[in-house]
Design an enzyme around this catalytic site. Structure first.
Site, mmCIF file in Angstrom:
data_model
loop_
_atom_site.group_PDB
_atom_site.id
_atom_site.type_symbol
_atom_site.label_atom_id
_atom_site.label_comp_id
_atom_site.label_asym_id
_atom_site.label_seq_id
_atom_site.Cartn_x
_atom_site.Cartn_y
_atom_site.Cartn_z
ATOM 1 N N ARG A 130 66.232 -7.617 -30.482
ATOM 2 C CA ARG A 130 67.361 -7.022 -31.438
ATOM 3 C C ARG A 130 65.750 -6.266 -32.143
ATOM 4 N NH1 ARG A 130 70.991 -5.737 -29.875
ATOM 5 N NH2 ARG A 130 70.382 -6.277 -27.846
ATOM 6 N N LYS B 210 73.638 3.080 -26.003
ATOM 7 C CA LYS B 210 75.646 3.022 -25.320
ATOM 8 C C LYS B 210 75.873 3.723 -26.491
ATOM 9 C CE LYS B 210 76.004 -1.509 -26.520
ATOM 10 N NZ LYS B 210 77.021 -1.851 -26.952
ATOM 11 N N THR B 211 76.165 3.858 -27.861
ATOM 12 C CA THR B 211 76.682 3.798 -28.887
ATOM 13 C C THR B 211 76.841 5.484 -28.698
ATOM 14 O OG1 THR B 211 76.337 1.996 -30.315
ATOM 15 C CG2 THR B 211 78.567 3.327 -31.323
ATOM 16 N N ASP C 82 83.588 -1.367 -25.175
ATOM 17 C CA ASP C 82 82.494 -1.751 -25.397
ATOM 18 C C ASP C 82 82.351 -3.677 -25.803
ATOM 19 O OD1 ASP C 82 79.603 -1.292 -26.661
ATOM 20 O OD2 ASP C 82 80.311 -1.173 -28.844
ATOM 21 N N GLU C 83 80.847 -3.191 -25.099
ATOM 22 C CA GLU C 83 80.645 -5.237 -25.342
ATOM 23 C C GLU C 83 81.635 -5.599 -23.980
ATOM 24 O OE1 GLU C 83 78.006 -6.260 -26.502
ATOM 25 O OE2 GLU C 83 77.976 -5.635 -28.380
ATOM 26 N N GLN D 93 73.232 -9.585 -21.555
ATOM 27 C CA GLN D 93 73.655 -10.092 -22.741
ATOM 28 C C GLN D 93 75.282 -10.495 -23.009
ATOM 29 O OE1 GLN D 93 72.809 -6.944 -26.015
ATOM 30 N NE2 GLN D 93 72.487 -5.544 -24.450
#
Length: 807
Positions: free
Chosen positions: A603, A32-33, A219-220, A250
């Site tokens: 992760r 996504k970044t 973001d997030e 998340q």
DNA sequence: CGTACTAGTCTTTTT
DNA sequence: GACTAGTACG
């Protein structure tokens, strides 16, 4: 071939869809970044958008910094004009310019949790709120939740007038805002709320920003709360080019107000929204993804997604059970050491994740023993340490005399003989005159009630005034050095025989180098800006500064990061998910923890190790917990070991059980606040009887299984109890009296008589490494040991606390 | 006014 | 177990 050709179809679609509202549902590790940064580049390069009109918002400075860096790389020209920052710093930036329109000074200070607590304490005193019944913490968190929902004191009062406690909180809230206003201070939540307020009251200002930020990216997004959502909604309202990126799976910040509905209902608020799902994962192996998917699918009400990868299947998940948390830590540290020796694994490739910060301690001790470099992220923020806050309080006082909290903090630090009575009297005077505490100090000679104490106040005021005038021609670091010298802060520490004085001085040195670094990166480093930046840094922002170290952190802190080798430690029901959530009547609480498990699992890039212990010491109580339900949700064939069979896998039954036996009172509600006298241990005790098919290996002695409670009764077999009580007991100068033939089991540090080392011996200290003992001075309770450390130099310490190990 | 000891609380996660 | 606030004493 352009930079956009490296994107997959979905990613490309997300980059190209530049107009109108866009919701990108980005699974873990789906790039996504990359999408966000390419989108920014595309806007500028292909659509000719002025960088000045783009805003990207994240949650942490680290995420912001990373994005900034990557944008700089691909955008070439004008990227510095893009606003890439966190919600909080974005708001500060806006408020610094316009908050005078809400009746604050533009050089307001930002209060952290400590400051808030100080303010609330005084308010409770003033409003005669019994803090035993209604704790400062409780009030503050109620206020915080209210602010997250944009509820002001007046509304709060209306909504809670019928409720006794609610009414008191409403009063406290009102008073709290008044105090903060008087002190020209904002807390974290105010930063968002006041910005929204500004936008709502001042159409001109809003219009100005709406016109400027025509393209907004968040973001997030799943972590936004109502206030943050409103902020974004207002900003984007004119051009509606709002692109939010998030993953409902998340969402792990409900406790600080995150509203998962923001992402789930995005399409309702923006019916014309374009929704894009990114499901290809570029991070993890198939095994890791399968495990993550298997766990998260137990949640209800999520947006259906299935992560896939074209990476190889990978290793199975390593599942390890231990008798004690101590052995768990030993295994993890040992495994990291083994990997780094034999395989191509760097320390920096490994991370250990846990549910609570307290779990770091055991791991840390073990990593020290193995000699593995590590870094613990989280826990107490650097800037929240006492000595750092003291220095910052000086700076705040110099910067903004209206900050009463800062002034009161340092007025008697170092000691100037100014006590509580004087402070209270000055405060009374200030209250009666409607002036700030500091201004009252300046008129100390006018205050009749304080008599001769006034002579002690004058030098303090003079000193601050002197700092203020020096500030004109001093650099920041010169100012800090001057403060340290003039006040004698460091000397006082050196002279004190406080055990951690050396650490404190080290921290002060570190602060000084941070100040210098700040000066180097900011052309015109002003005091206000420095204080502001410092107020908004989180510990996670440090990640990446330390190279090639194993990282230890909570699952929350780990979000957004990835590591080749991940250890998930303490996977036990009661730890993770925590008792709080297991006991909760709201099943959504366990779902939030499950999302946390999902974050943890995803992760891992290559290797995932899950560990759990039968026995663990929590807050001085030994607990016995079964393996986490989340581990049971992972298909066994994905793991190299099976979780043990349990008689009764459903935890809820135990709760009912305990309730029947009268161990549990109903959950405290309303004003009743029923006592809850250490309920957890009781659960733990009852669990230990029923949970496992066979007796746990660690308790052949029977009594040991019941934990500390029964220890005094045990005779002659200290080992089983001693072991979990303190790590590496056998290496430390702790000696049980039983082994000395006295009889009773005790774990007291025996100090002078029985130290395991003497003058001239080589010893090891947790922090300072190895050194030679120079001197041992027996004291009444404990000996003072002088050690010349090879690295850290000479230190004097108490034997009982220093935990020196003979080498 | 400062200190030294005691009792009570705490934490699940943080910008 | 660790930290903190509160209290008793010098």
């Amino acid at each position: 071939m352009s930079i956009y050709d490296t994107l997959n179809d979905r990613q490309k679609q997300a980059v190209l869809q530049t107009s109108g509202p866009v919701l990108i549902l980005a699974g873990a590790g789906s790039g996504k970044t990359r999408v966000l940064t390419h989108r920014i580049a595309y806007l500028i390069d292909q659509e000719g958008v002025n960088p000045y009109q783009i805003m990207a918002i994240t949650f942490t400075n680290k995420a912001a910094g990373e994005m900034r860096e990557r944008v700089d790389q691909i955008v070439g020209f004008g990227s510095e004009q893009i606003w890439v920052s966190t919600f909080h710093s974005t708001c500060v930036r806006i408020l610094r310019r316009y908050i005078d329109r809400l009746g604050y000074d533009n050089n307001f200070t930002i209060y952290d949790t400590d400051d808030q607590k100080g303010v609330m304490k005084e308010i409770c005193k003033k409003l005669q709120i019994d803090t035993k019944m209604l704790k400062e913490r409780t009030i503050l968190s109620a206020i915080s939740s209210a602010k997250d929902e944009l509820i002001d004191p007046v509304q709060y009062e209306m909504q809670n007038a019928y409720d006794y406690n609610g009414g008191r909180i409403a009063k406290a809230y009102k008073e709290y805002q008044a105090v903060l206003h008087k002190n020209n201070a904002l807390d974290f939540d105010d930063l968002i709320m006041k910005t929204v307020e500004l936008f709502k009251t001042d159409a001109k200002v809003l219009e100005n920003y709406q016109e400027r930020f025509r393209y907004i990216m968040v973001d997030e997004y799943q972590d936004t709360n109502t206030a943050q959502f409103e902020l974004i909604r207002l900003l984007a309202d004119k051009y509606r080019n709002l692109c939010v990126v998030g993953d409902d799976d998340q969402s792990i910040y409900k406790f600080r107000g995150a509203n998962i509905r923001n992402i789930l209902d995005f399409e309702k608020v923006y019916p014309e929204a374009c929704v894009i799902k990114l499901e290809q994962n570029y991070r993890s192996t198939q095994v890791v993804l399968d495990a993550a998917n298997a766990v998260i699918k137990n949640n209800t009400g999520r947006k259906e997604k299935a992560l896939w990868t074209d990476k190889t299947e990978g290793n199975r998940i390593h599942l390890r059970q231990f008798d004690t948390a101590y052995e768990e830590a030993e295994y993890i540290a040992g495994d990291v050491a083994k990997k780094s020796r034999s395989e191509q694994v760097q320390y920096g490739d490994c991370a250990v994740l846990y549910r609570t910060n307290a779990q770091a301690r055991l791991l840390e001790e073990r990593f020290i023993m193995e000699g593995i470099p590590y870094d613990v992220i989280g826990g107490t923020n650097f800037y929240a340490r006492r000595e750092i806050k003291d220095i910052l309080a000086y700076l705040k006082t110099i910067d903004n005399g209206r900050d009463d909290v800062a002034v009161k903090r340092i007025i008697n630090i170092p000691k100037r003989g100014i006590g509580m009575t004087t402070i209270v009297r000055v405060q009374d005077y200030a209250d009666s005159r409607q002036i700030s505490f500091y201004d009252a100090l300046r008129e100390a000679d006018q205050i009749m009630t304080i008599g001769r104490s006034a002579s002690k106040l004058q030098p303090f005021v003079n000193m601050i005034q002197a700092f203020r005038s020096k500030q004109e021609f001093y650099s920041l670091s010169e100012l800090v050095k001057d403060i340290l010298e003039t006040t004698g802060y460091v000397q006082e520490l050196e002279a004190s025989n406080e055990e951690d004085a050396a650490d404190r001085i080290e921290n002060i040195d570190e602060l000084l180098s941070k100040v210098v670094a700040y000066e180097e990166t900011h052309d015109e480093a002003t005091l206000s800006e420095f204080l502001e930046e410092v107020a908004l840094v989180a510990d996670i922002d440090r990640v990446g500064e330390s190279d090639n170290k194993v990282l230890l952190m909570t699952l929350h802190s780990a979000k957004g990061l990835e590591f080749p080798h991940v250890y998930l430690a303490g996977l036990e029901d009661g730890i993770f998910p925590s008792y709080m959530t297991i006991m909760s009547d709201d099943p959504l609480e366990v779902e939030e923890e499950r999302r946390l498990a999902y974050v943890g699992i995803t992760r891992a890039k290559d290797d995932l190790t899950i560990t759990y212990a039968r026995q663990r010491m929590i807050r001085g109580e030994t607990q016995y917990n079964p393996v986490s339900r989340f581990v049971r949700e992972i298909p066994p064939l994905l793991m190299d070991d099976k979780p043990p069979v349990q008689k009764r896998p459903d935890h809820r039954e135990y709760d009912e059980d305990s309730r029947e036996r009268g161990f549990f009172k109903a959950k405290p509600f309303g004003m009743g606040a029923v006592e809850t006298e250490k309920p957890y241990r009781r659960v733990a005790d009852s669990l230990s009887d029923t949970v496992f098919d066979k007796p746990a290996a660690g308790r052949q002695n029977g009594e040991a299984a019941f934990g500390r409670k029964f220890e005094p009764a045990v005779q002659g077999k200290p080992k089983a109890i001693v072991r979990p009580k303190r790590t590496a007991v056998e290496n430390q100068p702790y000696i049980t009296r039983a082994s000395q033939g006295v009889g009773a089991v005790s774990l007291e540090p025996v100090g002078n008589k029985t130290l395991a080392y003497g003058v001239g011996d080589r010893v090891r200290h947790m922090r300072y490494g190895t050194g030679t003992v120079l001197k041992i001075e027996p004291g009444p309770r404990d000996s003072q040991v002088t050690v010349m450390f090879d690295e850290a130099g000479q230190k004097i310490m108490y034997a009982g606390f220093a935990k020196l190990v003979k080498v």
